[in-house]
Scaffold this motif. Structure first.
Motif, PDB file in Angstrom:
ATOM      1  N   PRO A 259       5.388  -9.617  81.945  1.00  0.00           N
ATOM      2  CA  PRO A 259       4.054  -8.495  80.885  1.00  0.00           C
ATOM      3  C   PRO A 259       4.274  -7.544  80.089  1.00  0.00           C
ATOM      4  O   PRO A 259       5.262  -6.440  80.301  1.00  0.00           O
ATOM      5  N   SER A 260       3.303  -7.073  79.230  1.00  0.00           N
ATOM      6  CA  SER A 260       3.024  -6.349  78.568  1.00  0.00           C
ATOM      7  C   SER A 260       2.034  -5.646  77.607  1.00  0.00           C
ATOM      8  O   SER A 260       1.158  -6.699  77.743  1.00  0.00           O
ATOM      9  N   ARG A 261       1.624  -4.769  78.112  1.00  0.00           N
ATOM     10  CA  ARG A 261       0.957  -3.469  77.593  1.00  0.00           C
ATOM     11  C   ARG A 261       0.608  -3.482  76.258  1.00  0.00           C
ATOM     12  O   ARG A 261      -0.695  -2.851  75.472  1.00  0.00           O
ATOM     13  N   ILE A 262       1.683  -2.931  76.247  1.00  0.00           N
ATOM     14  CA  ILE A 262       1.927  -2.617  74.087  1.00  0.00           C
ATOM     15  C   ILE A 262       2.392  -3.817  73.071  1.00  0.00           C
ATOM     16  O   ILE A 262       1.332  -3.470  72.251  1.00  0.00           O
TER      17      ILE A 262
ATOM     18  N   SER B 240      10.208  -2.489  71.382  1.00  0.00           N
ATOM     19  CA  SER B 240      10.464  -3.711  70.186  1.00  0.00           C
ATOM     20  C   SER B 240       9.813  -3.990  69.821  1.00  0.00           C
ATOM     21  O   SER B 240       9.303  -3.194  67.814  1.00  0.00           O
ATOM     22  N   SER B 241       8.528  -3.827  69.576  1.00  0.00           N
ATOM     23  CA  SER B 241       7.010  -3.689  69.808  1.00  0.00           C
ATOM     24  C   SER B 241       7.060  -2.914  68.608  1.00  0.00           C
ATOM     25  O   SER B 241       6.377  -3.136  67.660  1.00  0.00           O
ATOM     26  N   ALA B 242       6.673  -1.798  69.588  1.00  0.00           N
ATOM     27  CA  ALA B 242       5.864  -0.607  69.206  1.00  0.00           C
ATOM     28  C   ALA B 242       6.905   0.027  67.904  1.00  0.00           C
ATOM     29  O   ALA B 242       6.287   0.569  66.495  1.00  0.00           O
ATOM     30  N   VAL B 243       8.122  -0.230  68.262  1.00  0.00           N
ATOM     31  CA  VAL B 243       9.044   0.257  67.149  1.00  0.00           C
ATOM     32  C   VAL B 243       8.747  -0.930  65.531  1.00  0.00           C
ATOM     33  O   VAL B 243       8.472   0.119  63.920  1.00  0.00           O
TER      34      VAL B 243
ATOM     35  N   ILE C 138      -3.145   2.093  65.406  1.00  0.00           N
ATOM     36  CA  ILE C 138      -1.647   2.867  65.309  1.00  0.00           C
ATOM     37  C   ILE C 138      -2.199   3.369  66.104  1.00  0.00           C
ATOM     38  O   ILE C 138      -0.994   4.040  66.941  1.00  0.00           O
ATOM     39  N   GLU C 139      -3.493   4.202  66.740  1.00  0.00           N
ATOM     40  CA  GLU C 139      -3.310   5.308  67.810  1.00  0.00           C
ATOM     41  C   GLU C 139      -3.753   4.707  68.431  1.00  0.00           C
ATOM     42  O   GLU C 139      -2.833   5.085  69.741  1.00  0.00           O
ATOM     43  N   THR C 140      -4.046   3.312  69.221  1.00  0.00           N
ATOM     44  CA  THR C 140      -3.614   2.372  70.259  1.00  0.00           C
ATOM     45  C   THR C 140      -1.834   2.223  70.700  1.00  0.00           C
ATOM     46  O   THR C 140      -2.208   2.818  72.352  1.00  0.00           O
ATOM     47  N   VAL C 141      -1.805   2.305  69.565  1.00  0.00           N
ATOM     48  CA  VAL C 141      -0.405   1.952  69.650  1.00  0.00           C
ATOM     49  C   VAL C 141       0.726   2.563  70.440  1.00  0.00           C
ATOM     50  O   VAL C 141       1.622   3.341  71.285  1.00  0.00           O
ATOM     51  N   LEU C 142      -0.137   4.361  69.665  1.00  0.00           N
ATOM     52  CA  LEU C 142       1.287   5.471  69.647  1.00  0.00           C
ATOM     53  C   LEU C 142       0.781   5.995  71.279  1.00  0.00           C
ATOM     54  O   LEU C 142       1.629   6.879  72.227  1.00  0.00           O
ATOM     55  N   GLN C 143      -0.693   6.114  71.422  1.00  0.00           N
ATOM     56  CA  GLN C 143      -1.227   6.216  72.709  1.00  0.00           C
ATOM     57  C   GLN C 143      -1.284   5.723  73.861  1.00  0.00           C
ATOM     58  O   GLN C 143      -1.184   5.927  74.856  1.00  0.00           O
ATOM     59  N   GLN C 144      -0.578   4.470  74.073  1.00  0.00           N
ATOM     60  CA  GLN C 144      -0.667   3.133  75.051  1.00  0.00           C
ATOM     61  C   GLN C 144       0.268   3.976  75.959  1.00  0.00           C
ATOM     62  O   GLN C 144      -0.524   3.672  77.013  1.00  0.00           O
ATOM     63  N   SER C 145       1.490   4.273  76.436  1.00  0.00           N
ATOM     64  CA  SER C 145       2.101   5.237  77.441  1.00  0.00           C
ATOM     65  C   SER C 145       1.495   6.201  77.954  1.00  0.00           C
ATOM     66  O   SER C 145       1.029   6.489  79.126  1.00  0.00           O
TER      67      SER C 145
END
Length: 131
Positions: free
Chosen positions: A48-51, A96-99, A75-82
């Motif tokens: 599973p991946s949440r990102i 890899s998905s985020a990058v 964009i903020e969602t991807v950056l703040q997910q961690s």
């Protein structure tokens, strides 16, 4: 969404790809400066991946509609997910998905914009306005 991203490169299939992306955006909920994807975007699977779902939507959107409203929130969602998933360990799929999504962002950003990536230890990257 991966299919939409790939198909978007074919001029004769852009309408179909855009329909896939539009359907995904209809499920988005605004949450402050970011947007939230529904739980159905994270199906049960072996890895599973949440990102990845947010990152795939971002990549597909950049390929089809880079000026779409609320893309900044995604964009903020991807950056703040961690930060939101502090106990979640990122997998190589997450990274890899985020990058790839952020690389698509840099490919579409006009040279008139300033992009600053800030991490826990301070500025990680900073571009100057080219004007």
């Amino acid at each position: 969404l991966r299919l939409a991203e790939l198909v978007s490169k074919r001029g004769d299939k852009r309408a179909e790809a855009r329909a896939i992306v539009d359907d995904s955006w209809k499920t988005i909920v605004v949450a402050g400066n970011r947007v939230d994807l529904p739980d159905t975007a994270n199906p049960a699977r072996d890895f599973p991946s949440r990102i990845a779902p947010a990152a795939r939507l971002l990549t597909a959107t950049f390929a089809l509609e880079p000026d779409r409203p609320l893309i900044g929130g995604l964009i903020e969602t991807v950056l703040q997910q961690s930060r939101a998933e502090g106990s979640w360990t990122w997998s190589t799929q997450d990274y890899s998905s985020a990058v790839l999504a952020l690389a698509a962002f840099t490919d579409t950003v006009s040279k008139n914009h300033r992009v600053r990536l800030v991490g826990r230890s301070g500025n990680l990257a900073d571009t100057e306005d080219s004007t």
